[in-house]
Design an enzyme around this catalytic site. Sequence first.
Site, short mmCIF file in Angstrom:
data_model
loop_
_atom_site.label_atom_id
_atom_site.label_comp_id
_atom_site.label_asym_id
_atom_site.label_seq_id
_atom_site.Cartn_x
_atom_site.Cartn_y
_atom_site.Cartn_z
N SER A 1 2.65 -7.25 2.64
CA SER A 1 2.31 -6.19 3.58
C SER A 1 0.79 -6.04 3.69
O SER A 1 0.10 -6.96 4.14
CB SER A 1 3.00 -4.89 3.13
OG SER A 1 2.94 -3.89 4.11
N PHE A 2 0.24 -4.92 3.27
CA PHE A 2 -1.21 -4.72 3.16
C PHE A 2 -1.84 -5.87 2.37
O PHE A 2 -2.90 -6.39 2.72
CB PHE A 2 -1.44 -3.36 2.50
CG PHE A 2 -2.68 -3.18 1.70
CD1 PHE A 2 -3.87 -2.78 2.30
CD2 PHE A 2 -2.66 -3.35 0.32
CE1 PHE A 2 -5.01 -2.58 1.53
CE2 PHE A 2 -3.79 -3.14 -0.44
CZ PHE A 2 -4.98 -2.76 0.17
N HIS B 1 11.86 -3.85 4.05
CA HIS B 1 10.49 -4.21 3.72
C HIS B 1 10.34 -4.70 2.29
O HIS B 1 9.29 -5.18 1.90
CB HIS B 1 9.58 -2.98 3.94
CG HIS B 1 8.12 -3.30 3.94
ND1 HIS B 1 7.55 -4.24 4.78
CD2 HIS B 1 7.08 -2.79 3.22
CE1 HIS B 1 6.26 -4.30 4.57
NE2 HIS B 1 5.94 -3.43 3.62
N SER C 1 0.80 -1.23 0.00
CA SER C 1 0.00 0.00 0.00
C SER C 1 0.84 1.28 0.00
O SER C 1 0.40 2.30 0.53
CB SER C 1 -0.93 0.02 1.22
OG SER C 1 -0.18 0.00 2.43
N ASP D 1 13.28 -4.88 8.67
CA ASP D 1 12.09 -4.16 8.21
C ASP D 1 11.71 -3.08 9.23
O ASP D 1 11.45 -3.38 10.40
CB ASP D 1 10.94 -5.15 8.04
CG ASP D 1 9.74 -4.59 7.31
OD1 ASP D 1 9.60 -3.35 7.26
OD2 ASP D 1 8.94 -5.40 6.81
#
Length: 286
Positions: A107-108, A256, A38, A228
């Site tokens: 992630s998202f 990340h 995101s 991260d």
Amino acid sequence: MSAIATTPEIGRSVLAAGRQTNIHDLGSGAPVLLIHGSGPGVTAWANWRLVMPALAQSCRVIAPDMAGFGYTERLPGDVHTMEGWVAHAIGVLDALGIERTDLVGNSFGGAIALALAIRHPERVRRLVLMGSVGVPFEITPALDAVWGYQPSIETMRGLLDMFAFDRSLVNDELARLRYEASIRPGFQESFGAMFPAPRQRWVDAMVSAEADIRALPNHTLVIHGRDDKVIPLQTSLTLASWIPRSQLHVFGQCGHWTQIEHASRFARLVGDFLAEAATDEPQPLS
């Protein structure tokens, strides 16, 4: 021909859950749906460009721009929720006639993949969660800055510094390109409205119930960069401890951007994990 018309970020369009959806669809074999993160200006291509060709050697790779992001249609009055994103992902599968798929979520996108596997278990074979949201954690300063992005080249450069452990991957040219991507028509408008402060509530809104996660029957690969700054490593340690059929891989000297900083290793790891699924049969947990 315009730059937008020729950008590699545009694949082809399908109607999914009522909106024209930009997808990349390459390779053949068992399908794998890649769900991006995101960050500001993100597209499926920007997120997955380094690993899509490698995975497509053995899989049918499908990577959509999720609702609210990239070149997928924005609808008047859009309000984005986990239920809506899951419905959009299912709409992509339905539009392509795919009954069951492997899922890779970043992630998202990991939170969406997790929620989809819980809500629609019959649609999911194997699961890969990379730097994933989806369990409780206190929002990091880096994630707060990512979701609170206000467009400028300097701000984008600062975000890129937080994403990558290897600073050689981050330069002024990349910052300029990602900044320009973030201010394309509609991009920042939808992004800015998606995660307004206070932003801990959006982390919480993406959490799946512990009991549901513990009940997942899917073979699951959990991946995280040890360094991260955006999503804490503890989220993946939690996921790996809760999901019964899970394995955990932690990349050292990695932030990340696992799929960018360790693209070849990531593609091999995921490709080998998905290849093992050929003999999987759905089975309840004992």
